[in-house]
Structures are given as structure tokens and as C-alpha cells.
Write an enzyme that holds these catalytic residues in place. Structure first.
Site, short mmCIF file in Angstrom:
data_model
loop_
_atom_site.label_atom_id
_atom_site.label_comp_id
_atom_site.label_asym_id
_atom_site.label_seq_id
_atom_site.Cartn_x
_atom_site.Cartn_y
_atom_site.Cartn_z
N ALA A 21 48.74 -29.72 35.61
CA ALA A 21 48.29 -30.62 34.50
C ALA A 21 47.88 -32.36 34.95
O ALA A 21 47.39 -32.43 35.83
CB ALA A 21 49.92 -31.08 34.08
N SER A 26 40.44 -30.95 29.73
CA SER A 26 39.61 -30.62 28.28
C SER A 26 38.96 -32.04 28.20
O SER A 26 37.67 -31.75 27.54
CB SER A 26 40.86 -31.86 27.79
OG SER A 26 42.01 -30.87 27.56
N THR A 45 45.38 -24.70 19.61
CA THR A 45 46.25 -24.29 19.44
C THR A 45 47.85 -25.02 20.24
O THR A 45 49.05 -24.40 19.56
CB THR A 45 46.68 -23.22 20.89
OG1 THR A 45 46.87 -23.94 22.40
CG2 THR A 45 45.52 -22.07 20.91
N ALA A 46 47.39 -25.97 19.77
CA ALA A 46 48.69 -26.84 19.72
C ALA A 46 50.25 -27.17 18.27
O ALA A 46 48.71 -27.23 17.43
CB ALA A 46 48.94 -28.51 20.90
N HIS A 60 43.77 -36.97 20.89
CA HIS A 60 42.98 -36.10 21.49
C HIS A 60 42.26 -36.40 20.30
O HIS A 60 40.46 -35.86 20.02
CB HIS A 60 43.59 -34.14 21.81
CG HIS A 60 43.86 -34.07 22.49
ND1 HIS A 60 43.00 -33.88 24.06
CD2 HIS A 60 44.74 -33.67 23.44
CE1 HIS A 60 43.42 -33.77 25.29
NE2 HIS A 60 45.07 -33.52 25.06
#
Length: 206
Positions: A21, A26, A45-46, A60
Site C-alpha cells: 500500500a 498507480s 475496479t473500485a 484518482h
């Protein structure tokens, strides 16, 4: 990655970014896509299931270039890849970690996941079938297209105390191995820095 002047045959078809994490996965994926000089699609995908996740998704989204195409797909990766490849040459899939969580919970009531021995085989096989379908789509892409997959390495900590956590850790480990075996490059991310461990890998010989 490469620029537009590079022969498309040299473009990596599949790149995997692994790390813990906040290791910079990303950001590194987005930098690879941006510096490629090619069209980009982003598969997210979140799901916005709570306020914290909604904030994360918004941050994001605001950091991505406006000309990138975003496809929100929490479960059906092969379908999303086909859609993305139709509009872009570089596809970022962010991330497998969240996808697997979505997929496991979609299989049924998590309260039933109480015994590792009764649930392992079906969940391992089902998740790997989804990954094989993803890899099949990528193998059919025309030259010059690249998939950058983001995933977490969750096997370096303590053994989870509950069955679902153990299954999740084990299945994600197998999923990562399956993607890594097919990838041309596999970057291990730490503190924002990436090392291509695929290039460092040595085949075991007797």
C-alpha cells in the site's frame, strides 16, 4: 514503454506492477502510460461503497489527464479489456487487489467462508479462470497495445486470523503469479521506485 517512433513489435504487451500500500504503483502506472505518447484507457475496479472510497476515487479521477477514457468495471475484466482496447493503445487496470475482493464477495455470503478446506479449491479455480480469460483477450490484441496491471503484494505480512483473509491472500498470490508469468515486465514498487524483477529472475536449473 516506448514512444511513437519505436517499432510496435518492441512494445510490451503486458506489464505488472506489484507492491504494498502507498508504494507508488498507480502513480508509476500513470507515468508509464503518459510517457508512452499513446492513447490511454483506464479500467477502474473500485466501487464507491462509502465516503472514504468516494473521496479516493475522486482524487484518482482528478489526477488523470482529461483525454484518458475511464471504464468502471468491478467484476468483468475480459469485457472491460475489449472495450478499452477498442479506444486506446495503452490500458491501465487498477487494480487486481480490489477486483479480487469484489469477485470473492460476489460468489456468495462471506459468512459462509469459514473453513479454508471447503472453499479453497472453488475460489482458486474460479479466480484463475477469470485471469485466464483476461490473458486470452490480451493475447489476441494487435501489436502495439499494452496492458499495465496494478496489484498488491499481500503475502509478506502475518497470516490472517480468519478464513476469508487467508483465502484472499492465497488466491491473490496465485493471481499475481499467473499474471507475472505472462508479463514481459514485472516491476516491484517501493517508496515510489520500481525495479523490474522479471529481468532479474533466474530460471532454476539443477
Amino acid at each position: 514503454m516506448t514512444n511513437r517512433d519505436t517499432d510496435v513489435d518492441e512494445v510490451p504487451r503486458l506489464v505488472l506492477l506489484l507492491g504494498g500500500a502507498r508504494s507508488g504503483k498507480s502513480t508509476f502506472a500513470e507515468r508509464l502510460a503518459t510517457t508512452s505518447g499513446r492513447s490511454v484507457a483506464f479500467i477502474a475496479t473500485a466501487m464507491a461503497i462509502d465516503e472514504d472510497m468516494r473521496d479516493r476515487i475522486a482524487r484518482h479521477q482528478s489526477s488523470r489527464p482529461t483525454d484518458w477514457r475511464t471504464i468502471e468495471e468491478p467484476l468483468h475484466l475480459a469485457k472491460a479489456l475489449r472495450q478499452a482496447a477498442a479506444v486506446a493503445d495503452v490500458v491501465i487496470l487498477d487494480c487486481l487487489t480490489v477486483w479480487l475482493s469484489n469477485w470473492l464477495f460476489a460468489q456468495g455470503n462471506s459468512a459462509q467462508l469459514e473453513d479454508d478446506n471447503t472453499i479453497s479449491a472453488q475460489h482458486y479455480a474460479g479466480a484463475l479462470q477469470e485471469i485466464d480469460a483476461l490473458l486470452q483477450v490480451v493475447s489476441e490484441w494487435e501489436p502495439g497495445k499494452t496492458l499495465v496491471v496494478v496489484s498488491n503484494e499481500v503475502g509478506l505480512g502475518i497470516v490472517p486470523a480468519y478464513a476469508l483473509g487467508r483465502v484472499y491472500r492465497d488466491v491473490l498470490g496465485l493471481v499475481n503469479q499467473r499474471i507475472a508469468a505472462a508479463a514481459i515486465r514485472v516491476y516491484l514498487m517501493m517508496a515510489g521506485l520500481g525495479v523490474d524483477i522479471k529481468r532479474l529472475d533466474e530460471t532454476v536449473r539443477l
